[in-house]
Structure formats: structure tokens, C-alpha cells
Design an enzyme around this catalytic site. Structure first.
Site, PDB file in Angstrom:
ATOM      1  N   ARG A   1     -20.617  -5.337  -8.586  1.00  7.52           N
ATOM      2  CA  ARG A   1     -21.099  -4.295  -8.570  1.00  7.52           C
ATOM      3  C   ARG A   1     -22.004  -4.004 -10.030  1.00  7.52           C
ATOM      4  NH1 ARG A   1     -16.972   0.268  -6.579  1.00  7.52           N
ATOM      5  NH2 ARG A   1     -16.637  -0.796  -4.667  1.00  7.52           N
TER       6      ARG A   1
ATOM      7  N   SER B   1     -20.145   1.695  -3.335  1.00  3.89           N
ATOM      8  CA  SER B   1     -18.820   2.739  -2.774  1.00  3.89           C
ATOM      9  C   SER B   1     -19.234   4.162  -3.320  1.00  3.89           C
ATOM     10  CB  SER B   1     -17.491   2.143  -3.507  1.00  3.89           C
ATOM     11  OG  SER B   1     -16.675   2.803  -2.801  1.00  3.89           O
ATOM     12  N   HIS B   2     -18.311   4.620  -4.403  1.00  2.00           N
ATOM     13  CA  HIS B   2     -18.335   5.944  -4.612  1.00  2.00           C
ATOM     14  C   HIS B   2     -19.354   5.935  -5.725  1.00  2.00           C
ATOM     15  CE1 HIS B   2     -15.176   3.410  -6.131  1.00  2.00           C
ATOM     16  NE2 HIS B   2     -15.434   4.326  -7.582  1.00  2.00           N
TER      17      HIS B   2
ATOM     18  N   ASP C   1     -16.630   9.138   1.021  1.00  2.00           N
ATOM     19  CA  ASP C   1     -17.481   8.525  -0.040  1.00  2.00           C
ATOM     20  C   ASP C   1     -18.678   7.623   0.406  1.00  2.00           C
ATOM     21  OD1 ASP C   1     -16.343   6.080   0.808  1.00  2.00           O
ATOM     22  OD2 ASP C   1     -16.352   5.140  -1.246  1.00  2.00           O
TER      23      ASP C   1
ATOM     24  N   ASP D   1     -15.227   4.519   3.124  1.00  2.00           N
ATOM     25  CA  ASP D   1     -14.111   3.856   3.393  1.00  2.00           C
ATOM     26  C   ASP D   1     -12.860   4.895   2.378  1.00  2.00           C
ATOM     27  OD1 ASP D   1     -14.752   3.366   0.807  1.00  2.00           O
ATOM     28  OD2 ASP D   1     -14.219   1.080   0.882  1.00  2.00           O
ATOM     29  N   ARG D   2     -13.305   5.955   1.694  1.00  2.00           N
ATOM     30  CA  ARG D   2     -12.600   6.858   1.185  1.00  2.00           C
ATOM     31  C   ARG D   2     -12.414   8.096   1.898  1.00  2.00           C
ATOM     32  NH1 ARG D   2     -12.709   6.292  -5.490  1.00  2.00           N
ATOM     33  NH2 ARG D   2     -12.496   4.165  -5.325  1.00  2.00           N
TER      34      ARG D   2
ATOM     35  N   THR E   1     -13.147  -5.727  -8.323  1.00  2.00           N
ATOM     36  CA  THR E   1     -11.907  -5.051  -7.527  1.00  2.00           C
ATOM     37  C   THR E   1     -12.617  -5.219  -6.037  1.00  2.00           C
ATOM     38  OG1 THR E   1     -11.331  -3.706  -9.191  1.00  2.00           O
ATOM     39  CG2 THR E   1     -10.349  -3.226  -7.077  1.00  2.00           C
TER      40      THR E   1
ATOM     41  N   GLU F   1      -3.984   3.733  -0.827  1.00  4.07           N
ATOM     42  CA  GLU F   1      -3.955   3.508  -2.230  1.00  4.07           C
ATOM     43  C   GLU F   1      -4.419   5.068  -2.728  1.00  4.07           C
ATOM     44  OE1 GLU F   1      -6.254  -0.068  -4.464  1.00  4.07           O
ATOM     45  OE2 GLU F   1      -7.417   0.392  -2.583  1.00  4.07           O
ATOM     46  N   GLU F   2      -3.957   5.154  -4.068  1.00  2.00           N
ATOM     47  CA  GLU F   2      -3.880   6.420  -4.583  1.00  2.00           C
ATOM     48  C   GLU F   2      -5.364   6.936  -4.634  1.00  2.00           C
ATOM     49  OE1 GLU F   2      -5.545   6.641  -7.753  1.00  2.00           O
ATOM     50  OE2 GLU F   2      -5.610   4.428  -7.462  1.00  2.00           O
TER      51      GLU F   2
ATOM     52  N   ARG G   1      -7.570   3.821 -16.541  1.00  3.77           N
ATOM     53  CA  ARG G   1      -6.810   4.543 -15.788  1.00  3.77           C
ATOM     54  C   ARG G   1      -5.442   4.639 -16.080  1.00  3.77           C
ATOM     55  NH1 ARG G   1     -11.045   4.958 -12.412  1.00  3.77           N
ATOM     56  NH2 ARG G   1     -11.903   3.403 -11.256  1.00  3.77           N
TER      57      ARG G   1
ATOM     58  N   LYS H   1     -10.285   0.103   3.977  1.00  7.21           N
ATOM     59  CA  LYS H   1      -9.600   1.339   4.192  1.00  7.21           C
ATOM     60  C   LYS H   1     -10.644   2.141   4.975  1.00  7.21           C
ATOM     61  CE  LYS H   1     -11.108   2.327  -0.493  1.00  7.21           C
ATOM     62  NZ  LYS H   1     -10.860   1.363  -1.624  1.00  7.21           N
TER      63      LYS H   1
ATOM     64  N   ASP I   1     -19.777   4.564   0.853  1.00  9.48           N
ATOM     65  CA  ASP I   1     -19.571   3.601   2.082  1.00  9.48           C
ATOM     66  C   ASP I   1     -18.783   3.964   2.839  1.00  9.48           C
ATOM     67  OD1 ASP I   1     -17.695   3.308   0.223  1.00  9.48           O
ATOM     68  OD2 ASP I   1     -17.483   1.111   0.626  1.00  9.48           O
TER      69      ASP I   1
ATOM     70  N   THR J   1      -4.079  -3.528  -7.017  1.00 10.56           N
ATOM     71  CA  THR J   1      -5.038  -2.542  -6.968  1.00 10.56           C
ATOM     72  C   THR J   1      -6.150  -3.234  -5.969  1.00 10.56           C
ATOM     73  OG1 THR J   1      -4.579  -1.292  -8.514  1.00 10.56           O
ATOM     74  CG2 THR J   1      -6.719  -1.085  -7.878  1.00 10.56           C
TER      75      THR J   1
HETATM   76  C1  G1P Z   1     -11.216   1.577  -7.581  1.00 11.05           C
HETATM   77  C2  G1P Z   1      -9.711   2.078  -7.190  1.00 11.05           C
HETATM   78  C3  G1P Z   1      -9.180   1.104  -6.162  1.00 11.05           C
HETATM   79  C4  G1P Z   1     -10.105   0.630  -5.173  1.00 11.05           C
HETATM   80  C5  G1P Z   1     -11.316   0.382  -5.668  1.00 11.05           C
HETATM   81  C6  G1P Z   1     -12.390   0.110  -4.455  1.00 11.05           C
HETATM   82  O1  G1P Z   1     -10.929   0.320  -8.320  1.00 11.05           O
HETATM   83  O2  G1P Z   1      -8.913   2.361  -8.450  1.00 11.05           O
HETATM   84  O3  G1P Z   1      -7.756   1.372  -5.707  1.00 11.05           O
HETATM   85  O4  G1P Z   1      -9.553  -0.163  -4.176  1.00 11.05           O
HETATM   86  O5  G1P Z   1     -11.828   1.122  -6.490  1.00 11.05           O
HETATM   87  O6  G1P Z   1     -12.553   1.697  -3.966  1.00 11.05           O
HETATM   88  P1  G1P Z   1     -10.850   0.035  -9.799  1.00 11.05           P
HETATM   89  O7  G1P Z   1     -11.983   0.851 -10.548  1.00 11.05           O
HETATM   90  O8  G1P Z   1      -9.592   1.110 -10.264  1.00 11.05           O
HETATM   91  O9  G1P Z   1     -10.671  -1.086 -10.047  1.00 11.05           O
HETATM   92 ZN    ZN Z   2     -15.983   3.320  -1.077  1.00 15.07          ZN
END
Ligand code: G1P
Ligand code: ZN
Length: 543
Positions: free
Chosen positions: A22, A113-114, A277, A281-282, A18, A363-364, A496, A376, A279, A344
Site C-alpha cells: 500500500r 482497503s479503508h 469499507d 471486507d470490513r 499487513t 479481528e477487532e 494502536r 474477511k 474493498d 494481526t
Molecule cells: C489493520 C487492522 C488489521 C487488519 C488490516 C487489514 O492492520 O488492524 O486487523 O487485518 O488492517 O484490514 P494494521 O494497520 O493494524 O497493521
Molecule cells: Zn478492507
């Protein structure tokens, strides 16, 4: 300067997900692993000679080592100029900002990221293109194909660059510039929002807390909130970036930012709380005793966007990812602007923003942003809220409740089942897919299914298509259940399940979210057999 050529063999698992590639840190530490991926990126880009590349990461474990390798490979590839964040740091939105401002050819973002960091955590790398946004699927797919066919890479034999000293140096024909990671970004924020109004509001006693979760946004928040907006020093929590994020999980949500959430729900808590988060962006927005869901936040920013000087002329359109609630759609309708529904991942928003079709995106998953960059942007969302609050001079809770009164409330939750065995998760999705045709028309209690499909998207700008982007079950009253597998996880599969129900009646706007969605939660299990397939009777994370 000497360039070494090193023989390598391809890895079969370098397919970006996505948001970039990673993997566990240990995977990236294998000999040639990072080098192969970087080469696959450079080869995919074609002739990079003389071009500018931005490099920076969220400071997690292995960030510095990775940056030294990338610099040497970029020198060997013939880039003309490298812009590297001091200390190897650049938040993801700051990379996007720097690429755009300095007209770079692209950038490499080092982040997972997170996801947790540290030697046992995750690492990641992502390529962003000239518009500052994540590479679109056709580029990431080309990178993956290239990664499977590598035999050797070239790396310059130059000494490590001192990442901690601002200034310029040279290696071969490449200029290497260590830049202030915060300044360009902070200037951009100051150009979009009414800093004077926010400063005044804070000076008048409006109490703010920002939790940087020991990740990248600490230095950004210090410069913006403390230095430029004169908020007290103690408005910052966990503001020193650490390679392992202090052992925490740098994901700003009700579970992982609990310290902040608890503070916000105390009777004497602050007026406004936010977190970002790994990096940057959240974002998570919490008022005093009022959590704002990310889907609602997008809708509320859209409804109040003209409060901010950078958006005073109004917005052109909104885009949201498919699983994100339809709260933004209702606002777009009222504003008379289009609302796009994309798969997504932020990479689907870039074309719409480049074509001037949308101004705001969300995004949610705690992601909100606008066309000021092509990522973001956590602090941007925080500043947008602060700007709205400074202008409206109401509490977060009053703004949220007022919004529901006007537009209705979209009850919304996401249930995550983490580290499910991959075969079990795939079996669940496959079974759902094969039952799609028979679902439409079926009734569950008071809910009747009017559409069930596997979401497909056709980009209205370049015509590219993406299929199998999540299974949607839509009910007569516009309630929805969406199922998809995560594309960012690194262990097993994460299922999810997204649940949404619209409530127009104002007298029913104060129910607890999980209770308001209880029937749909049960229906989601009935339809997909979550317990049966996964053996779990509870989600691991509820947001
Ligand atoms: C997740 C989030 C998605 C976001 C992505 C990167 O991806 O659901 O909205 O863009 O992290 O931050 P997912 O793990 O669901 O593929
Ligand atoms: Zn992030």
C-alpha cells in the site's frame, strides 16, 4: 502478438505490509513501479503458463489503469486465462470466492482497503493464493526479495481490454474473460443464509440501512439486499462506487460512518444498520441505539451460528487476532470448540481454515468471516446478523444484552495515534520492549500484571513462526493492554493501543465504554509514556 521487454531498476520499498503493498497513488504512478511489483509476484509464482488469474479491485482511482497494465503483463507471462471483474471491480471477498469457485491459481486484488482514495489518496495491490486467501508471509517475503533484484519486465503490446463489456477475448495464448463481479458472490451468500426468512422479516417491517460508503459494496448490496431480499431501494446509502469514495474515508466505524451511526441512534431510527469499507471486507454492525463492537459481533455470531443454514451443524473452532477481545474465547469454551489466537492480519487464518480447524474468524478491526472464503467478508457478516435477527425476532440490543448476561461483557476499545513521526513511535515500542521483563508482577491500582511479552505465533499447521507481533500486558483479572504499530498506514507511524476489561456483573454492563476503561487507559499511558513519546494527549481515532 508482440511482447516488449523493458529495462527497469528495483525500488527498495516494495515490502508488502499487513495486507499487501500500500502506497500513495503518486508512488504507484511512478514509471515502472506497479510493473516491478507485478513482475516480482509473477516471478515468485514460478511457471504460470496456462494458469488462471483473477483480477479486480475496489474501483478506486488508478484501478482501471493498473488493471490494463496487469492484463498485458499477465499475457506476456503466459497465463492461460484471466478472469477480470466488469468495470475492473471485484470486492476482496468476491476475489476470494471467484478464485475458489473457478479453481484459479491465484488473484491480484487492487485496493488500499479503508484508506482514502483519489489522486492524493492511496492505492494498493495484494496477491491471493489458490485457497483464495492472502499470500502467507513466506510468499510476501519472497516477493519483496525478488522486487529488489529486477532488471527488466515483459509486457504485451495489445490494445486495452474493454473492461465494461462482459465476455471473452484473446491475446496471444491468454483467454481474457470479463465476468459479472457480483453473481458468484451473491449465489454463495444465498447458499449460506436463509434468504426466505430474512425476506419475510424485512417484508414484516424490519427496517435495514446499509452504507456502502461510495465504495465497492454498493453493487453487491443492491443485488443481495434489494434484488434478492426485496428490501426497499432506500435501504442503501452511498451505493455508487466512486474513484475517490466521494472524498470520504471508507472505513466503517463510529468516526467515519457517522451519518449512519447518527441515524441509528435516533429514537425513530432503523432497526438494523451496517456499513462496509473500500474493498468490502470490513463490516460495522449497529442496532437501534446499540453499537456492536466487532469483537462482540464475532462472539455473538459464534453463539448463534446455528441460526444460519450454512452453519446449522455447528462450528469447528474460532480464530481471532491477538488484539481482538476475548469475548469469542468464552463462547468457544461453552461450545466446546478450540479458539486460536493469531497475529494481526487475515493471512494467519488461512492455514487454520484449510486444515478444518476453525470455521469462524475475526479481528477487532471490523473484520469477521468464515471458511466460505479466505478473506474477511463485510456483507457476509451483515447477512449473518440479518439471519440471526430473522430467526430470533429480537432487537439487536436485546440480543447483545442477553449475550452479556450469559457470558459477561468484555469492555473493549482501540485508540489510534495517527501520523506519529516514525522515530518517536519506534522509540516508544523499543522502550516498551526493553521494559517487558520488569513489568511482570508490577501493580497499578487494583490491576496487577501477570504477563508482559512481545507476541509470537507458531502456526500449528505448517510450523512457521512470526515474532514481534504486538506487545501484550495482561493483568490478573484477564484485562489487557496491547500496543502495536500499524502495518497498513502510508504516512508516518500509527500507534494502536488496544484496551480490554472483562465485567461479569450484569448490573455493571451499561457503562459507557471509555468510562469503563478509564483506569486502563491511564495505565496504558503510564506504562508506555504515550504522551511523553508522541507529544499527543489524545488519540486521533477511538473505536
Ligand atoms: C489493520 C487492522 C488489521 C487488519 C488490516 C487489514 O492492520 O488492524 O486487523 O487485518 O488492517 O484490514 P494494521 O494497520 O493494524 O497493521
Ligand atoms: Zn478492507
Amino acid at each position: 502478438m508482440h511482447v516488449k521487454t523493458i529495462t527497469t531498476t528495483p525500488f527498495s520499498d516494495q515490502k508488502p505490509g499487513t495486507s499487501g503493498l500500500r502506497k500513495a497513488v503518486s508512488v504507484f504512478q511512478q514509471a515502472h513501479y506497479l510493473e516491478n511489483f507485478v513482475l516480482a509476484v509473477f516471478d515468485t509464482l514460478g511457471n504460470v503458463s496456462g494458469k488462471t488469474l483473477v483480477i479486480g479491485g475496489d474501483g478506486r482511482y488508478y484501478n482501471r489503469e493498473a488493471i490494463q497494465i496487469i492484463i498485458k503483463m499477465a499475457v506476456a507471462a503466459g497465463f492461460g486465462r484471466l478472469l477480470v471483474g466488469k468495470g475492473g471491480l471485484l470486492s476482496t471477498p468476491a476475489v476470494s470466492c471467484v478464485i475458489r469457485k473457478h479453481r484459479a491459481f491465484g488473484g491480484l486484488v487492487l485496493s488500499a482497503s479503508h484508506n482514502p482514495g483519489g489522486p492524493d489518496g492511496d492505492f494498493g495491490i495484494k496477491y491471493n493464493i489458490q485457497n483464495g486467501g492472502p499470500a502467507p508471509e513466506k510468499v510476501t517475503e519472497a516477493i519483496f526479495q525478488r522486487s529488489k533484484a529486477l532488471a527488466k519486465y515483459r509486457i504485451a503490446e495489445t490494445p486495452d481490454v474493454d473492461l465494461d463489456r462482459l465476455g471473452k477475448s484473446e491475446a496471444g495464448s491468454t483467454a481474457i474473460e470479463i465476468i459479472d463481479p457480483v453473481a458468484d458472490y451473491a449465489d454463495l451468500m444465498e447458499s449460506l443464509f436463509d434468504f426466505a426468512a430474512i425476506r419475510k422479516h424485512i417484508a414484516a417491517g424490519f427496517r435495514v440501512k446499509f452504507d456502502a460508503m461510495h465504495a465497492i459494496t454498493g453493487p453487491y448490496a443492491r443485488e443481495i439486499l434489494v434484488n434478492r431480499l426485496s428490501a426497499p431501494q432506500d435501504c442503501l446509502l452511498n451505493a455508487t462506487p466512486l474513484p475517490d469514495f466521494g472524498g470520504g474515508h471508507p472505513d466503517p466505524n463510529l468516526v467515519h460512518a457517522k451519518e449512519l451511526v447518527d441515524m441509528m441512534f435516533r429514537a425513530d431510527g432503523p432497526d438494523f444498520g451496517a456499513a462496509s469499507d473500500g474493498d468490502g471486507d470490513r463490516n460495522m454492525i449497529v442496532g437501534k441505539q446499540m453499537f456492536v463492537t466487532p469483537s462482540d459481533s464475532l462472539a455473538m455470531i459464534a453463539a448463534n451460528s446455528t441460526c444460519a443454514p450454512g452453519y446449522s451443524k455447528g462450528i469447528r473452532g474460532i480464530a481471532r487476532s491477538m488484539p481482538t477481545s476475548q469475548a469469542a474465547d468464552v463462547v468457544a469454551k461453552k461450545l466446546g470448540v478450540p479458539c486460536f489466537e493469531t497475529p494481526t492480519g487475515w493471512k494467519f487464518f488461512g492455514n487454520l481454515m484449510d486444515a478444518d480447524k476453525v470455521t469462524l474468524c475475526g479481528e477487532e478491526s471490523f473484520g469477521t468471516g468464515s471458511d466460505h472464503v479466505r478473506e474477511k467478508d463485510g456483507l457476509w457478516a451483515v447477512l449473518f446478523w440479518l439471519n440471526i435477527l430473522a430467526v430470533r425476532r429480537q432487537s439487536v440490543a436485546d440480543i447483545v444484552r442477553g449475550h452479556w448476561r450469559e457470558y459477561g461483557r468484555h469492555y473493549y476499545t482501540r485508540h489510534d495515534y495517527e501520523e506519529v513521526e516514525a522515530e518517536k513511535a519506534t522509540a516508544l515500542i523499543n522502550q516498551l520492549r526493553s521494559s517487558l521483563a520488569s513489568l511482570t508482577g508490577r501493580r497499578y491500582g487494583r490491576f496487577r500484571i501477570v504477563l508482559s511479552d512481545d507476541f509470537s505465533y507458531k502456526d500449528s499447521v505448517d510450523g512457521s513462526e512470526s515474532h514481534q507481533q504486538g506487545i501484550r500486558v495482561i493483568f490478573e483479572d484477564s484485562s489487557r493492554i496491547v500496543y502495536r504499530l500499524s502495518g497498513t498506514g502510508t504516512k508516518g507511524a500509527t500507534l494502536r493501543v488496544y484496551l480490554e476489561r472483562f465485567e461479569a456483573d450484569n448490573s455493571r454492563h451499561d457503562q459507557p465504554t471509555q468510562a469503563a476503561l478509564k483506569e486502563l487507559i491511564d495505565i496504558a499511558d503510564d506504562i508506555a509514556g504515550i504522551r511523553r513519546h508522541t507529544g499527543r494527549d489524545q488519540p486521533d481515532v477511538i473505536t
